[in-house]
Scaffold this motif. Structure first.
Motif, PDB file in Angstrom:
ATOM      1  N   GLU A   1     -21.200  33.254 -15.021  1.00 59.77           N
ATOM      2  CA  GLU A   1     -22.114  33.405 -14.245  1.00 59.77           C
ATOM      3  C   GLU A   1     -22.726  32.075 -13.643  1.00 59.77           C
ATOM      4  O   GLU A   1     -23.120  32.005 -12.391  1.00 59.77           O
ATOM      5  CB  GLU A   1     -23.414  33.901 -15.014  1.00 59.77           C
ATOM      6  CG  GLU A   1     -23.208  35.453 -15.332  1.00 59.77           C
ATOM      7  CD  GLU A   1     -22.411  35.526 -16.686  1.00 59.77           C
ATOM      8  OE1 GLU A   1     -22.085  34.364 -17.167  1.00 59.77           O
ATOM      9  OE2 GLU A   1     -22.217  36.555 -17.278  1.00 59.77           O
ATOM     10  N   GLN A   2     -22.817  30.979 -14.435  1.00 59.48           N
ATOM     11  CA  GLN A   2     -22.882  29.758 -13.703  1.00 59.48           C
ATOM     12  C   GLN A   2     -22.100  29.265 -12.623  1.00 59.48           C
ATOM     13  O   GLN A   2     -22.507  28.778 -11.558  1.00 59.48           O
ATOM     14  CB  GLN A   2     -23.352  28.625 -14.654  1.00 59.48           C
ATOM     15  CG  GLN A   2     -24.528  28.821 -15.666  1.00 59.48           C
ATOM     16  CD  GLN A   2     -24.494  27.986 -16.863  1.00 59.48           C
ATOM     17  OE1 GLN A   2     -23.561  27.518 -17.308  1.00 59.48           O
ATOM     18  NE2 GLN A   2     -25.791  27.103 -16.979  1.00 59.48           N
ATOM     19  N   LEU A   3     -20.772  29.259 -13.012  1.00 59.75           N
ATOM     20  CA  LEU A   3     -20.044  29.006 -12.205  1.00 59.75           C
ATOM     21  C   LEU A   3     -19.931  30.038 -10.749  1.00 59.75           C
ATOM     22  O   LEU A   3     -19.450  29.383  -9.657  1.00 59.75           O
ATOM     23  CB  LEU A   3     -18.388  28.913 -12.712  1.00 59.75           C
ATOM     24  CG  LEU A   3     -18.120  28.206 -13.892  1.00 59.75           C
ATOM     25  CD1 LEU A   3     -16.975  28.230 -14.320  1.00 59.75           C
ATOM     26  CD2 LEU A   3     -18.574  26.473 -13.304  1.00 59.75           C
ATOM     27  N   THR A   4     -20.241  31.096 -10.851  1.00 61.63           N
ATOM     28  CA  THR A   4     -20.471  32.040  -9.602  1.00 61.63           C
ATOM     29  C   THR A   4     -21.354  31.510  -9.064  1.00 61.63           C
ATOM     30  O   THR A   4     -21.665  31.573  -7.757  1.00 61.63           O
ATOM     31  CB  THR A   4     -20.698  33.196 -10.166  1.00 61.63           C
ATOM     32  OG1 THR A   4     -19.550  33.907 -10.909  1.00 61.63           O
ATOM     33  CG2 THR A   4     -20.872  34.262  -8.998  1.00 61.63           C
TER      34      THR A   4
ATOM     35  N   ARG B   1     -32.870  27.239 -10.375  1.00 64.04           N
ATOM     36  CA  ARG B   1     -32.125  26.205 -11.244  1.00 64.04           C
ATOM     37  C   ARG B   1     -31.192  26.772 -12.508  1.00 64.04           C
ATOM     38  O   ARG B   1     -31.813  27.668 -13.019  1.00 64.04           O
ATOM     39  CB  ARG B   1     -33.430  25.258 -11.682  1.00 64.04           C
ATOM     40  CG  ARG B   1     -33.699  24.381 -10.581  1.00 64.04           C
ATOM     41  CD  ARG B   1     -34.619  23.122 -11.111  1.00 64.04           C
ATOM     42  NE  ARG B   1     -34.852  22.078  -9.988  1.00 64.04           N
ATOM     43  CZ  ARG B   1     -34.364  21.123  -9.942  1.00 64.04           C
ATOM     44  NH1 ARG B   1     -33.542  20.685 -10.750  1.00 64.04           N
ATOM     45  NH2 ARG B   1     -34.507  20.468  -8.803  1.00 64.04           N
ATOM     46  N   ILE B   2     -30.320  25.877 -12.732  1.00 61.71           N
ATOM     47  CA  ILE B   2     -29.399  26.323 -13.872  1.00 61.71           C
ATOM     48  C   ILE B   2     -29.156  24.908 -14.511  1.00 61.71           C
ATOM     49  O   ILE B   2     -29.522  23.778 -13.697  1.00 61.71           O
ATOM     50  CB  ILE B   2     -27.895  26.800 -13.536  1.00 61.71           C
ATOM     51  CG1 ILE B   2     -27.217  25.882 -12.443  1.00 61.71           C
ATOM     52  CG2 ILE B   2     -28.251  28.304 -12.777  1.00 61.71           C
ATOM     53  CD1 ILE B   2     -25.881  26.547 -12.097  1.00 61.71           C
ATOM     54  N   ARG B   3     -28.860  25.164 -15.834  1.00 63.18           N
ATOM     55  CA  ARG B   3     -29.063  23.994 -16.838  1.00 63.18           C
ATOM     56  C   ARG B   3     -27.528  23.745 -17.464  1.00 63.18           C
ATOM     57  O   ARG B   3     -27.089  24.943 -17.927  1.00 63.18           O
ATOM     58  CB  ARG B   3     -30.107  23.948 -17.718  1.00 63.18           C
ATOM     59  CG  ARG B   3     -31.316  23.346 -17.151  1.00 63.18           C
ATOM     60  CD  ARG B   3     -32.727  23.990 -17.881  1.00 63.18           C
ATOM     61  NE  ARG B   3     -33.948  23.581 -17.418  1.00 63.18           N
ATOM     62  CZ  ARG B   3     -34.365  24.382 -16.213  1.00 63.18           C
ATOM     63  NH1 ARG B   3     -33.730  25.554 -15.901  1.00 63.18           N
ATOM     64  NH2 ARG B   3     -35.500  23.944 -15.658  1.00 63.18           N
ATOM     65  N   PHE B   4     -27.190  22.713 -17.480  1.00 65.86           N
ATOM     66  CA  PHE B   4     -25.999  22.371 -18.350  1.00 65.86           C
ATOM     67  C   PHE B   4     -26.259  21.308 -19.413  1.00 65.86           C
ATOM     68  O   PHE B   4     -26.991  20.409 -19.343  1.00 65.86           O
ATOM     69  CB  PHE B   4     -24.957  21.599 -17.498  1.00 65.86           C
ATOM     70  CG  PHE B   4     -24.401  22.611 -16.321  1.00 65.86           C
ATOM     71  CD1 PHE B   4     -23.204  23.520 -16.554  1.00 65.86           C
ATOM     72  CD2 PHE B   4     -25.115  22.735 -15.054  1.00 65.86           C
ATOM     73  CE1 PHE B   4     -22.956  24.482 -15.716  1.00 65.86           C
ATOM     74  CE2 PHE B   4     -24.463  23.574 -14.081  1.00 65.86           C
ATOM     75  CZ  PHE B   4     -23.524  24.663 -14.532  1.00 65.86           C
ATOM     76  N   HIS B   5     -25.689  21.264 -20.555  1.00 67.86           N
ATOM     77  CA  HIS B   5     -25.697  20.342 -21.502  1.00 67.86           C
ATOM     78  C   HIS B   5     -24.719  19.220 -21.309  1.00 67.86           C
ATOM     79  O   HIS B   5     -23.482  19.235 -20.876  1.00 67.86           O
ATOM     80  CB  HIS B   5     -25.265  20.777 -23.049  1.00 67.86           C
ATOM     81  CG  HIS B   5     -25.310  19.757 -23.971  1.00 67.86           C
ATOM     82  ND1 HIS B   5     -26.672  19.087 -24.293  1.00 67.86           N
ATOM     83  CD2 HIS B   5     -24.532  19.140 -24.602  1.00 67.86           C
ATOM     84  CE1 HIS B   5     -26.235  18.010 -25.185  1.00 67.86           C
ATOM     85  NE2 HIS B   5     -24.693  18.118 -25.491  1.00 67.86           N
TER      86      HIS B   5
END
Length: 199
Positions: free
Chosen positions: A11-14, A130-134
């Motif tokens: 979903e994030q990559l989309t 906004r999306i978050r990544f570690h």
């Protein structure tokens, strides 16, 4: 420069692909103005086009429109000014400028308003919020974010159809403007832009 792969959910990559495609649309809406006006100065372009672009692309955040203007200015500078570019102004003379076309895989530029890194967490703007990544940062890399000034943040598509972020930090004594030589060693036209010669 610090490069970090983004290992996100599907979903994030989309969301990132959708942002990249929308960013290219804004760049392509601006490119004809550059061709007609023969102007790619970032500040002048902002005055000429910002309001129109915001009206045409209401879903794109105001700061991302500014970043698209920066992208077009930067790419135009490379295509029209780099001494090794086949479309350098001195080679073109009085001929009309060719039109730049940005592909859906063009880099997306971020800034401190649209992307932040804090305590190993990356937060970045997308059309879906906004999306978050570690981020698994080395201590020295983490320190760079606190001690150095960022010049550019670029989201790029990888060969494996994933994404990576590149952080370019200012060296002591350097100005904000990226030298042409640093942008592209040989003046080659980037893969993400097509140049359509005027007929």
């Amino acid at each position: 420069m610090l490069r970090i792969p983004l290992n996100g959910s599907s979903e994030q990559l989309t969301s990132l692909r959708a942002l990249q495609q929308a960013f290219a649309q804004v760049c392509n809406a601006l490119a004809p103005l550059v061709q007609e006006s023969r102007c790619w100065n970032r500040v002048t372009l902002h005055h000429l086009a910002y309001k129109l672009l915001r009206e045409k692309f209401p879903a794109m955040g105001s700061q991302m429109v500014c970043n698209a203007i920066y992208s077009v200015s930067r790419t135009s500078r490379l295509v029209y000014q780099h001494p090794a570019s086949p479309f350098n102004l001195t080679r073109l003379g009085d001929k009309p400028l060719p039109l730049l076309r940005f592909t859906d895989t063009c880099p997306v530029y971020f800034d401190r308003h649209t992307l932040s890194v804090k305590a190993g967490q990356l937060s970045m703007y997308t059309l879906d919020g906004r999306i978050r990544f570690h981020l698994a940062l080395q201590p020295g890399d983490e320190a760079s974010f606190h001690e150095k000034k960022l010049r550019e943040i670029v989201l790029s598509r990888t060969a494996a159809d994933g994404f990576e972020l590149s952080f370019l930090f200012l060296m002591p004594g350097e100005g904000e403007e990226v030298p042409l030589a640093a942008e592209q060693d040989l003046g080659e036209i980037p893969e993400y832009v097509m140049v359509e010669e005027a007929t």
